[in-house]
Design an enzyme around this catalytic site. Structure first.
Site, PDB file in Angstrom:
ATOM      1  N   SER A  89       0.907  -1.061  -0.066  1.00  9.77           N
ATOM      2  CA  SER A  89      -0.067   0.066  -0.096  1.00  9.77           C
ATOM      3  C   SER A  89       0.820   1.325   0.086  1.00  9.77           C
ATOM      4  O   SER A  89       0.622   2.077  -0.942  1.00  9.77           O
ATOM      5  CB  SER A  89      -0.843   0.144   1.103  1.00  9.77           C
ATOM      6  OG  SER A  89      -2.124  -0.613   1.020  1.00  9.77           O
ATOM      7  N   ARG A 139       0.307   8.332   5.069  1.00  9.19           N
ATOM      8  CA  ARG A 139      -0.713   7.827   6.044  1.00  9.19           C
ATOM      9  C   ARG A 139      -2.370   8.335   5.785  1.00  9.19           C
ATOM     10  O   ARG A 139      -3.169   7.670   5.745  1.00  9.19           O
ATOM     11  CB  ARG A 139      -0.345   7.757   7.426  1.00  9.19           C
ATOM     12  CG  ARG A 139      -0.956   6.676   8.179  1.00  9.19           C
ATOM     13  CD  ARG A 139      -0.194   6.342   9.521  1.00  9.19           C
ATOM     14  NE  ARG A 139      -0.798   5.025  10.087  1.00  9.19           N
ATOM     15  CZ  ARG A 139      -0.012   4.035  10.036  1.00  9.19           C
ATOM     16  NH1 ARG A 139       0.858   3.729   9.543  1.00  9.19           N
ATOM     17  NH2 ARG A 139      -0.834   2.874  10.406  1.00  9.19           N
ATOM     18  N   HIS A 154      -3.431   6.653   2.482  1.00  3.49           N
ATOM     19  CA  HIS A 154      -3.616   5.160   2.875  1.00  3.49           C
ATOM     20  C   HIS A 154      -5.197   5.037   3.619  1.00  3.49           C
ATOM     21  O   HIS A 154      -6.063   4.132   3.437  1.00  3.49           O
ATOM     22  CB  HIS A 154      -2.577   4.869   3.910  1.00  3.49           C
ATOM     23  CG  HIS A 154      -2.590   3.478   4.242  1.00  3.49           C
ATOM     24  ND1 HIS A 154      -3.045   2.906   5.490  1.00  3.49           N
ATOM     25  CD2 HIS A 154      -2.573   2.311   3.532  1.00  3.49           C
ATOM     26  CE1 HIS A 154      -2.884   1.718   5.436  1.00  3.49           C
ATOM     27  NE2 HIS A 154      -2.511   1.074   4.182  1.00  3.49           N
TER      28      HIS A 154
END
Ligand SMILES: C/C1=C2N=C(/C=C3N=C(/C(C)=C4\N[C@@](C)([C@@H]5N=C1[C@](C)(CCC(=O)O)[C@H]5CC(=O)O)[C@@](C)(CC(=O)O)[C@@H]4CCC(=O)O)[C@@](C)(CC(=O)O)[C@@H]\3CCC(=O)O)C(C)(C)[C@@H]/2CCC(=O)O
Length: 206
Positions: free
Chosen positions: A15, A38, A41
């Site tokens: 990812s 993040r 994500h």
């Protein structure tokens, strides 16, 4: 049956590699880029970084505050739930006062939302805290009002409320302030996104 990846660490590795390959992080400093990865994500939108706004020292300031034991003050229980406790460097308190039984009456009396009224119960924790707002624009507006009225200043404000009414405006007001801030300009935002930002700041691991 479709074959799929079952190894959690491998899923994370792939990812983050995909995000870094598909996202333009060149305009931001490395510590903000790490937080941005993040956040992307958490929402699956690689163009999120185009709307990201920050003050230069926001990550350093929030990280130092957490290491010093500062609390994380959240507007919604969803935000507080999303903060990974084991990543926090000093067993930091993660507080959301929205569910306090005094809040509905307080909101009624103040003529505002419960989310905004809940900030009145943060008490003396605000000075030096890390504030994480992912849901309620009125909570971010109220935070800015409290600080303008002389309340102690937090170490950093991660102001990422989502929505159509007041979200963009509250984030612009934060970005126009002299606070250390991280925002996603416009309508996008959300509890998962701000929790991801806290988690990235709390620990440099991906
Ligand atoms: C206007 C509100 C908005 N809420 C949005 C999106 C989501 N909210 C969810 C949930 C479960 C909650 N939202 C409340 C905070 C509730 N939401 C509001 C308020 C009416 C006002 C906030 C504001 O405008 O600043 C607010 C109630 C209040 O009086 O403050 C919540 C407390 C409502 C409740 O269940 O009692 C609750 C939060 C619970 C918690 O975690 O502590 C959603 C999951 C939607 C749903 O349930 O259907 C979703 C989550 C989004 C996220 O990622 O956080 C909007 C769209 C952001 C909107 C504000 C802006 C707008 O344009 O309307």
């Amino acid at each position: 049956m479709t074959d799929y990846v079952r190894d959690g660490a491998e899923i994370y590795r792939r990812s983050f590699a995909t995000i870094r390959a598909e996202t333009d992080l060149t305009r931001m400093p490395p510590d903000v880029a790490q937080v941005a990865v993040r956040m992307v994500h958490a929402c699956g939108m690689t163009d999120l970084v185009d709307d990201l706004g920050w003050s230069p020292a926001v990550v350093a300031s929030a990280r130092a505050a957490l290491r010093g034991g500062a609390p994380v003050l959240c507007d919604a229980a969803m935000v507080a739930s999303g903060v990974t406790r084991r990543r926090l460097p000093a067993d930091n308190e993660v507080l959301c006062t929205l569910g306090d039984p005094r809040v509905p009456d307080l909101a009624e009396r103040l003529g505002t939302t419960r989310s905004a009224a809940a900030l009145e119960l943060w008490g003396d924790r605000l000075g030096g805290a890390v504030v994480a707002i992912g849901n309620a624009p009125t909570a971010l507006f109220r935070l800015l009002e409290l600080i303008a009225e002389g309340a102690p200043r937090p170490a950093a404000v991660l102001g990422i409320p989502v929505g159509f009414i007041g979200a963009a405006e509250s984030k612009q007001a934060l970005a126009d302030s002299d606070l250390e801030f991280l925002v996603v300009h416009g309508r996008r935002g959300g509890s998962a996104m701000v929790a991801a930002a806290v988690n990235a700041i709390a620990s440099e691991q991906e």
